[in-house]
Design a protein around this motif. Sequence first.
Motif, PDB file in Angstrom:
ATOM      1  N   ASN A  40       0.862  -1.183   0.000  1.00  0.00           N
ATOM      2  CA  ASN A  40       0.000   0.000   0.000  1.00  0.00           C
ATOM      3  C   ASN A  40       0.902   1.238   0.000  1.00  0.00           C
ATOM      4  OD1 ASN A  40      -2.192   1.691   0.132  1.00  0.00           O
ATOM      5  ND2 ASN A  40      -2.515   1.420   2.329  1.00  0.00           N
ATOM      6  N   TRP A  41       1.279   1.670  -1.202  1.00  0.00           N
ATOM      7  CA  TRP A  41       2.284   2.715  -1.326  1.00  0.00           C
ATOM      8  C   TRP A  41       1.766   4.093  -0.910  1.00  0.00           C
ATOM      9  CZ3 TRP A  41       6.974   1.018  -1.790  1.00  0.00           C
ATOM     10  CH2 TRP A  41       7.246  -0.136  -2.524  1.00  0.00           C
ATOM     11  N   LYS A  42       2.632   4.835  -0.248  1.00  0.00           N
ATOM     12  CA  LYS A  42       2.406   6.252   0.031  1.00  0.00           C
ATOM     13  C   LYS A  42       3.528   7.020  -0.654  1.00  0.00           C
ATOM     14  CE  LYS A  42       1.990   9.680   3.738  1.00  0.00           C
ATOM     15  NZ  LYS A  42       2.064   9.926   5.213  1.00  0.00           N
ATOM     16  N   ILE A  43       3.184   7.749  -1.718  1.00  0.00           N
ATOM     17  CA  ILE A  43       4.192   8.491  -2.477  1.00  0.00           C
ATOM     18  C   ILE A  43       4.440   9.838  -1.810  1.00  0.00           C
ATOM     19  CG2 ILE A  43       4.749   9.533  -4.707  1.00  0.00           C
ATOM     20  CD1 ILE A  43       3.080   7.371  -6.048  1.00  0.00           C
ATOM     21  N   LEU A  44       5.711  10.117  -1.506  1.00  0.00           N
ATOM     22  CA  LEU A  44       6.109  11.344  -0.809  1.00  0.00           C
ATOM     23  C   LEU A  44       6.708  12.341  -1.788  1.00  0.00           C
ATOM     24  CD1 LEU A  44       7.719   9.619   2.296  1.00  0.00           C
ATOM     25  CD2 LEU A  44       5.349  10.352   1.993  1.00  0.00           C
ATOM     26  N   SER A  45       6.952  13.540  -1.312  1.00  0.00           N
ATOM     27  CA  SER A  45       7.479  14.605  -2.183  1.00  0.00           C
ATOM     28  C   SER A  45       9.000  14.576  -2.286  1.00  0.00           C
ATOM     29  CB  SER A  45       7.028  15.972  -1.659  1.00  0.00           C
ATOM     30  OG  SER A  45       7.492  16.178  -0.328  1.00  0.00           O
ATOM     31  N   ASP A  46       9.678  13.788  -1.446  1.00  0.00           N
ATOM     32  CA  ASP A  46      11.139  13.747  -1.436  1.00  0.00           C
ATOM     33  C   ASP A  46      11.675  13.256  -2.784  1.00  0.00           C
ATOM     34  OD1 ASP A  46       9.801  13.164   1.113  1.00  0.00           O
ATOM     35  OD2 ASP A  46      11.803  13.215   1.988  1.00  0.00           O
ATOM     36  N   LYS A  47      12.677  13.971  -3.296  1.00  0.00           N
ATOM     37  CA  LYS A  47      13.315  13.581  -4.560  1.00  0.00           C
ATOM     38  C   LYS A  47      14.832  13.699  -4.424  1.00  0.00           C
ATOM     39  CE  LYS A  47       9.425  14.945  -7.503  1.00  0.00           C
ATOM     40  NZ  LYS A  47       8.975  15.771  -8.650  1.00  0.00           N
ATOM     41  N   LYS A  48      15.552  12.906  -5.202  1.00  0.00           N
ATOM     42  CA  LYS A  48      17.003  12.977  -5.219  1.00  0.00           C
ATOM     43  C   LYS A  48      17.523  12.302  -6.482  1.00  0.00           C
ATOM     44  CE  LYS A  48      17.925   8.761  -2.487  1.00  0.00           C
ATOM     45  NZ  LYS A  48      18.599   8.215  -1.288  1.00  0.00           N
ATOM     46  N   GLN A  49      18.823  12.220  -6.592  1.00  0.00           N
ATOM     47  CA  GLN A  49      19.471  11.583  -7.740  1.00  0.00           C
ATOM     48  C   GLN A  49      20.164  10.311  -7.273  1.00  0.00           C
ATOM     49  OE1 GLN A  49      19.418  13.377 -10.758  1.00  0.00           O
ATOM     50  NE2 GLN A  49      20.569  11.950 -12.049  1.00  0.00           N
ATOM     51  N   ILE A  50      19.886   9.193  -7.942  1.00  0.00           N
ATOM     52  CA  ILE A  50      20.632   7.949  -7.713  1.00  0.00           C
ATOM     53  C   ILE A  50      21.246   7.536  -9.041  1.00  0.00           C
ATOM     54  CG2 ILE A  50      20.543   5.508  -7.065  1.00  0.00           C
ATOM     55  CD1 ILE A  50      18.256   6.088  -5.210  1.00  0.00           C
ATOM     56  N   GLY A  51      22.560   7.657  -9.133  1.00  0.00           N
ATOM     57  CA  GLY A  51      23.230   7.337 -10.392  1.00  0.00           C
ATOM     58  C   GLY A  51      22.726   8.233 -11.513  1.00  0.00           C
ATOM     59  N   TRP A  58       8.952  -0.541   4.411  1.00  0.00           N
ATOM     60  CA  TRP A  58       9.882  -0.369   3.305  1.00  0.00           C
ATOM     61  C   TRP A  58       9.922   1.073   2.821  1.00  0.00           C
ATOM     62  CZ3 TRP A  58      13.003  -4.299   1.730  1.00  0.00           C
ATOM     63  CH2 TRP A  58      12.670  -5.587   2.154  1.00  0.00           C
ATOM     64  N   GLU A  59      11.114   1.489   2.408  1.00  0.00           N
ATOM     65  CA  GLU A  59      11.317   2.800   1.787  1.00  0.00           C
ATOM     66  C   GLU A  59      11.869   2.574   0.384  1.00  0.00           C
ATOM     67  OE1 GLU A  59      14.824   5.815   2.405  1.00  0.00           O
ATOM     68  OE2 GLU A  59      13.294   6.222   3.936  1.00  0.00           O
ATOM     69  N   ALA A  60      11.134   3.045  -0.616  1.00  0.00           N
ATOM     70  CA  ALA A  60      11.532   2.830  -2.008  1.00  0.00           C
ATOM     71  C   ALA A  60      11.817   4.159  -2.699  1.00  0.00           C
ATOM     72  CB  ALA A  60      10.432   2.083  -2.756  1.00  0.00           C
ATOM     73  N   TRP A  61      12.687   4.091  -3.699  1.00  0.00           N
ATOM     74  CA  TRP A  61      12.964   5.230  -4.568  1.00  0.00           C
ATOM     75  C   TRP A  61      12.729   4.760  -6.004  1.00  0.00           C
ATOM     76  CZ3 TRP A  61      14.003  10.031  -2.605  1.00  0.00           C
ATOM     77  CH2 TRP A  61      14.344  10.088  -1.250  1.00  0.00           C
ATOM     78  N   PHE A  62      11.784   5.414  -6.685  1.00  0.00           N
ATOM     79  CA  PHE A  62      11.419   4.998  -8.037  1.00  0.00           C
ATOM     80  C   PHE A  62      11.684   6.128  -9.022  1.00  0.00           C
ATOM     81  CE2 PHE A  62       7.719   7.168  -6.384  1.00  0.00           C
ATOM     82  CZ  PHE A  62       7.203   7.869  -7.471  1.00  0.00           C
ATOM     83  N   THR A  63      11.798   5.769 -10.310  1.00  0.00           N
ATOM     84  CA  THR A  63      12.039   6.765 -11.341  1.00  0.00           C
ATOM     85  C   THR A  63      10.980   6.685 -12.423  1.00  0.00           C
ATOM     86  OG1 THR A  63      13.597   7.608 -12.995  1.00  0.00           O
ATOM     87  CG2 THR A  63      13.636   5.227 -12.594  1.00  0.00           C
ATOM     88  N   LEU A 116       9.961   2.521 -12.529  1.00  0.00           N
ATOM     89  CA  LEU A 116      10.796   1.414 -12.055  1.00  0.00           C
ATOM     90  C   LEU A 116      11.392   1.723 -10.682  1.00  0.00           C
ATOM     91  CD1 LEU A 116      12.176  -1.342 -12.891  1.00  0.00           C
ATOM     92  CD2 LEU A 116      14.125   0.066 -13.601  1.00  0.00           C
ATOM     93  N   ILE A 117      11.394   0.751  -9.792  1.00  0.00           N
ATOM     94  CA  ILE A 117      12.027   0.911  -8.479  1.00  0.00           C
ATOM     95  C   ILE A 117      13.541   0.781  -8.640  1.00  0.00           C
ATOM     96  CG2 ILE A 117      12.270  -0.034  -6.157  1.00  0.00           C
ATOM     97  CD1 ILE A 117       9.344  -0.934  -6.342  1.00  0.00           C
ATOM     98  N   VAL A 118      14.241   1.839  -8.302  1.00  0.00           N
ATOM     99  CA  VAL A 118      15.702   1.877  -8.430  1.00  0.00           C
ATOM    100  C   VAL A 118      16.370   1.385  -7.145  1.00  0.00           C
ATOM    101  CG1 VAL A 118      17.685   3.422  -8.747  1.00  0.00           C
ATOM    102  CG2 VAL A 118      15.604   3.744 -10.111  1.00  0.00           C
ATOM    103  N   GLU A 119      15.745   1.687  -6.000  1.00  0.00           N
ATOM    104  CA  GLU A 119      16.306   1.267  -4.716  1.00  0.00           C
ATOM    105  C   GLU A 119      15.172   1.053  -3.718  1.00  0.00           C
ATOM    106  OE1 GLU A 119      19.780   3.472  -3.150  1.00  0.00           O
ATOM    107  OE2 GLU A 119      18.623   3.690  -1.303  1.00  0.00           O
TER     108      GLU A 119
END
Length: 290
Positions: free
Chosen positions: A125-136, A152-157, A175-178
């Motif tokens: 049950n995902w909760k999308i947050l406003s936090d953004k950053k660069q991974i690779g 779980w904490e996910a970072w998607f692009t 896609l989930i990057v991390e």
Amino acid sequence: MKKTTLLLLFFGLIVSAQNNRMIYEYKFRPDSTKIDSLKTEWIYLDINKNGSKYYSKKAFENDSIVNESIKKQMASGMRSISVSRQQSGSDISYEVEKTYPEYKTFLVSNIGNDSYKVLEDRKPNWKILSDKKQIGEFKVQKATANFAGRNWEAWFTTDVPIQDGPYKFSGLPGLIVEIADQTGSHKIELKGIKKIVEVQKEELNTEGKNIPYTKKKPLEVNRQQYVKQLKQYENDPVQGMREILSRPNSKVMINVNGKEISDPKDILRELEKNAKEEMVKNNNKIELIP
């Protein structure tokens, strides 16, 4: 320029009929009581137009070696098949399959000498947050969810417009990057993307033979049935092997750390000892609630 080239390459892969491989690094701590038990596995997420498959690179390579050995022994007419499974094998023996476009998710896993294909009836049950950053090379956004007893904490692009990711995770707008659990004992990170040629899987015909450590056609069950089998295995981890050894004219030889064992009592004793030791050491599974 480099990022633009990478994204154009990925879009080309998605459009083509070829398979596309996402290469993830999975770091995990199997024993929660030991901080230094951290392990690393390389995991593939193979994607095509019909769905995806998530599996261990090392397990795939080891299975190929075992199957080739069995195939040679059967071709030579050997009546007794010897299987060697060394301790250098993968710690990740399960696979996860998803079907598109509904993203129906299946766990393919062994319990003892039996294989099961388990339909997952839960969704993060995902909760999308406003936090953004660069991974690779990717701009990513944060999302959180509780799944199977872990936070779980996910970072998607959204640069990669496919709603998939490692393990059973999917459903985000990219896609989930991390992804990592809150305790830091499980972390999966995308390290590469490549195009692969689809190869027809060769089925090993072992009809009439009970050979340990070889993949069988999985029995399709629901999650409740699978959990019941897990509990039975924990209570009696050699039940399946005991049934095989009790059959008329059944002869099994196993190789444990270079030691060949053929006596049924010794086989059961060694396998039960190893199974119980593994259960104690692997107390921090990716799913706290299977």
